[in-house]
Scaffold this motif. Structure first.
Motif, PDB file in Angstrom:
ATOM      1  N   ALA A  38       9.090  -1.599 -13.762  1.00  0.00           N
ATOM      2  CA  ALA A  38       8.203  -2.617 -14.069  1.00  0.00           C
ATOM      3  C   ALA A  38       8.655  -4.015 -14.057  1.00  0.00           C
ATOM      4  O   ALA A  38       7.950  -4.962 -13.626  1.00  0.00           O
ATOM      5  CB  ALA A  38       7.862  -2.391 -15.592  1.00  0.00           C
ATOM      6  N   LYS A  39      10.073  -4.310 -14.066  1.00  0.00           N
ATOM      7  CA  LYS A  39      10.476  -5.752 -14.082  1.00  0.00           C
ATOM      8  C   LYS A  39      10.427  -6.026 -12.529  1.00  0.00           C
ATOM      9  O   LYS A  39      10.266  -7.031 -12.173  1.00  0.00           O
ATOM     10  CB  LYS A  39      11.996  -5.722 -14.700  1.00  0.00           C
ATOM     11  N   LEU A  40      10.907  -5.057 -11.806  1.00  0.00           N
ATOM     12  CA  LEU A  40      11.139  -5.533 -10.242  1.00  0.00           C
ATOM     13  C   LEU A  40       9.620  -5.758  -9.772  1.00  0.00           C
ATOM     14  O   LEU A  40       9.450  -6.478  -8.805  1.00  0.00           O
ATOM     15  CB  LEU A  40      11.697  -4.002  -9.565  1.00  0.00           C
ATOM     16  N   ARG A  41       8.492  -4.806 -10.378  1.00  0.00           N
ATOM     17  CA  ARG A  41       7.086  -5.192  -9.600  1.00  0.00           C
ATOM     18  C   ARG A  41       6.699  -6.298 -10.098  1.00  0.00           C
ATOM     19  O   ARG A  41       6.080  -7.216  -9.391  1.00  0.00           O
ATOM     20  CB  ARG A  41       6.378  -3.941 -10.126  1.00  0.00           C
TER      21      ARG A  41
ATOM     22  N   ASP B 222      12.402  -3.601  -0.960  1.00  0.00           N
ATOM     23  CA  ASP B 222      12.547  -2.373  -0.341  1.00  0.00           C
ATOM     24  C   ASP B 222      12.920  -1.450  -1.384  1.00  0.00           C
ATOM     25  O   ASP B 222      13.923  -1.235  -1.644  1.00  0.00           O
ATOM     26  CB  ASP B 222      13.661  -2.586   0.504  1.00  0.00           C
ATOM     27  N   TRP B 223      11.843  -0.440  -1.622  1.00  0.00           N
ATOM     28  CA  TRP B 223      11.963   0.277  -2.762  1.00  0.00           C
ATOM     29  C   TRP B 223      12.815   1.462  -2.393  1.00  0.00           C
ATOM     30  O   TRP B 223      13.490   2.097  -3.433  1.00  0.00           O
ATOM     31  CB  TRP B 223      10.585   0.864  -3.013  1.00  0.00           C
ATOM     32  N   LYS B 224      13.204   1.865  -0.994  1.00  0.00           N
ATOM     33  CA  LYS B 224      13.985   2.771  -0.811  1.00  0.00           C
ATOM     34  C   LYS B 224      15.488   2.501  -1.072  1.00  0.00           C
ATOM     35  O   LYS B 224      16.153   3.107  -1.741  1.00  0.00           O
ATOM     36  CB  LYS B 224      14.103   3.269   0.700  1.00  0.00           C
ATOM     37  N   LYS B 225      15.450   1.170  -1.089  1.00  0.00           N
ATOM     38  CA  LYS B 225      16.830   0.462  -1.450  1.00  0.00           C
ATOM     39  C   LYS B 225      17.058   0.612  -2.992  1.00  0.00           C
ATOM     40  O   LYS B 225      18.091   0.931  -3.512  1.00  0.00           O
ATOM     41  CB  LYS B 225      17.012  -0.927  -0.677  1.00  0.00           C
ATOM     42  N   VAL B 226      15.971   0.472  -3.624  1.00  0.00           N
ATOM     43  CA  VAL B 226      16.085   0.236  -4.961  1.00  0.00           C
ATOM     44  C   VAL B 226      16.422   1.922  -5.508  1.00  0.00           C
ATOM     45  O   VAL B 226      17.259   1.756  -6.267  1.00  0.00           O
ATOM     46  CB  VAL B 226      14.773  -0.057  -5.648  1.00  0.00           C
ATOM     47  N   GLU B 227      15.602   2.751  -4.972  1.00  0.00           N
ATOM     48  CA  GLU B 227      16.145   4.231  -5.309  1.00  0.00           C
ATOM     49  C   GLU B 227      17.769   4.398  -5.060  1.00  0.00           C
ATOM     50  O   GLU B 227      18.184   5.163  -5.756  1.00  0.00           O
ATOM     51  CB  GLU B 227      15.338   5.196  -4.306  1.00  0.00           C
TER      52      GLU B 227
END
Length: 439
Positions: free
Chosen positions: A295-298, A309-314
């Motif tokens: 939620a913070k990142l969004r 880059d949500w893949k990098k987040v994962e």
């Protein structure tokens, strides 16, 4: 009762001693004592052009420090490198999972994770994040905030460090340690009874400086075991390197607020770039923590000029290395991006690195271990050298085996104390080696 070893090992020690003296004479050098209480000044070599502890943060930024690479030299240990560069063992080992903690390869290139995302908390007083095992001290400085940050050791799973809002109630230079009943009982069960109180000195686990919190029995203090910084190794107190606690002591007035929290996931920005820092794998976290960080990142993405880059987040959450990673997507030739990792020159002399006194003819020694593998023996010697207070140890070959010898010790009493500490702290069965004059 301690055993006393046969003459063969003593003769090996004396043979190495004679060889050492011969080398020194031929090179025009006289033998000299190396070990002392504080062999080096605090780290200040101009060769390492990187800030370790003190930073200035512009309002709106949340990330401090830089990442750096360092090429190791023979004899380095990761705990010594960590201390020299203001890191804890947890940070340097997480950043370099393939490196041997005690006997890393000479020439190996390691990452120094000297960049940090500030805790999500008002920037005032002292803030301690148990997840990252770092202390942050904030002071207003006009349009920016001055931040001093230090690695810490914290409470064990059995005796965790308490969380919450506290303050410094008093300070003490060279404090006396009044041994809590629970700790005294633990040591009694291990056959290592403690006195009711321990006066200032090398055996005092509080070190030279202590800041007492209003939470009874909890302190921020120094240590006589520097290699424990970055570990869950205390009985609930916050432990700092001796050189760091002195700075904190000098710069912290009584009544300074202290907030102790645990934030395993940290987000922040620097120069418009979004960063994510994760301590521990996402597989070990509960759903609420993960939901909160997403939620913070969004929310940050909506206000940012860059997509995430949500893949990098994962990947960052899965690895949990405790290193700030830029998760913003960048357009090619945009001129923006993450901070560059810099290369550092080896400082040569590492602050606080144990230095082993020379062999002496008329001294006591302890055979701590005998091993068939040289690296295993070097690892054991390094671990012994980093006990607190220090126990000097070295590796001597014997045929196709390697002996870990602790010493020299001035008398039987100090040698017997080393045997007891090896047994209590490391579960090693040390064997006394008496000097020739005692035969």
């Amino acid at each position: 009762m301690c055993r006393i070893l046969e003459k063969t090992i003593l003769s090996d020690i004396l043979r190495h001693l004679v060889l050492l003296i011969l080398i020194l004479v031929l090179s025009g050098c006289a033998p000299r004592r190396i070990l002392n209480a504080n062999p080096h000044p605090f780290p200040s070599s101009p060769a390492e052009k990187i800030e370790r502890n003190k930073f200035s943060v512009d309002k709106g930024d949340d990330v401090i420090g830089r990442l750096a690479f360092l090429r190791l030299e023979r004899g380095d240990t990761l705990p010594d490198i960590a201390r020299h560069f203001g890191l804890g063992i947890n940070q340097i080992s997480s950043a370099n999972p393939g490196a041997d903690l005690w006997v890393p390869a000479a020439g190996e290139r390691i990452l120094l994770p000297m960049s940090f995302i500030l805790p999500d908390h008002p920037r005032t007083g002292i803030v301690i994040n148990l997840a990252s095992m770092r202390l942050f001290q904030f002071k207003e400085n006009g349009k920016s905030v001055s931040v001093h940050t230090y690695p810490v050791g914290i409470g064990s799973a059995e005796r965790p460090t308490p969380r919450g809002q506290m303050h410094v109630s008093r300070k003490m230079f060279r404090p006396t340690w009044y041994v809590p009943a629970s700790i005294a009982e633990d040591h009694r069960k291990k056959g290592d009874p403690l006195p009711a109180k321990v006066p200032p000195g090398p055996d005092n686990p509080l070190g030279e400086y202590a800041l007492y919190l209003d939470e009874p029995t909890y302190l921020i203090h120094g240590t006589n075991k520097p290699a424990s910084i970055g570990l869950n190794a205390t009985n609930g107190c916050i432990r700092l390197y001796p050189e760091d606690v002195k700075k904190l002591y000098d710069e912290t007035p009584v009544d300074t607020p202290v907030n102790i929290m645990r934030q395993a996931y940290l987000t922040g920005q620097r120069n418009g770039v979004i960063y994510l820092e994760a301590h521990g794998s996402s597989g070990d976290s509960d759903a609420i923590e993960l939901k909160t960080i997403y939620a913070k990142l969004r929310a940050m993405e909506k206000k940012s000029a860059h997509r995430i880059d949500w893949k990098k987040v994962e990947n960052v959450l899965a690895e949990g290395k405790g290193i700030p990673v830029a998760v913003s997507r960048f357009q090619q030739k945009s001129g923006t991006g993450a901070e560059r990792v810099i290369e550092l020159r080896h400082p040569g002399r590492l602050y606080g690195r144990p230095e082993i006194p020379e062999l002496k003819m008329d001294a006591w020694y302890v055979l701590a271990a005998e091993m068939g593998d040289k690296t295993d023996a070097e690892r054991a010697a390094a671990i012994i050298n980093h006990q607190g207070p220090p126990i000097p140890a070295r590796v001597l070959p014997k045929g196709n085996r390697y002996r870990v010898i602790a010493g020299p010790f001035e008398n039987l009493g100090t040698a017997e104390l080393a045997v007891r500490r090896l047994k209590t702290d490391l579960e090693m069965e040390g064997i006394l080696i008496e000097p020739p004059s005692k035969r």
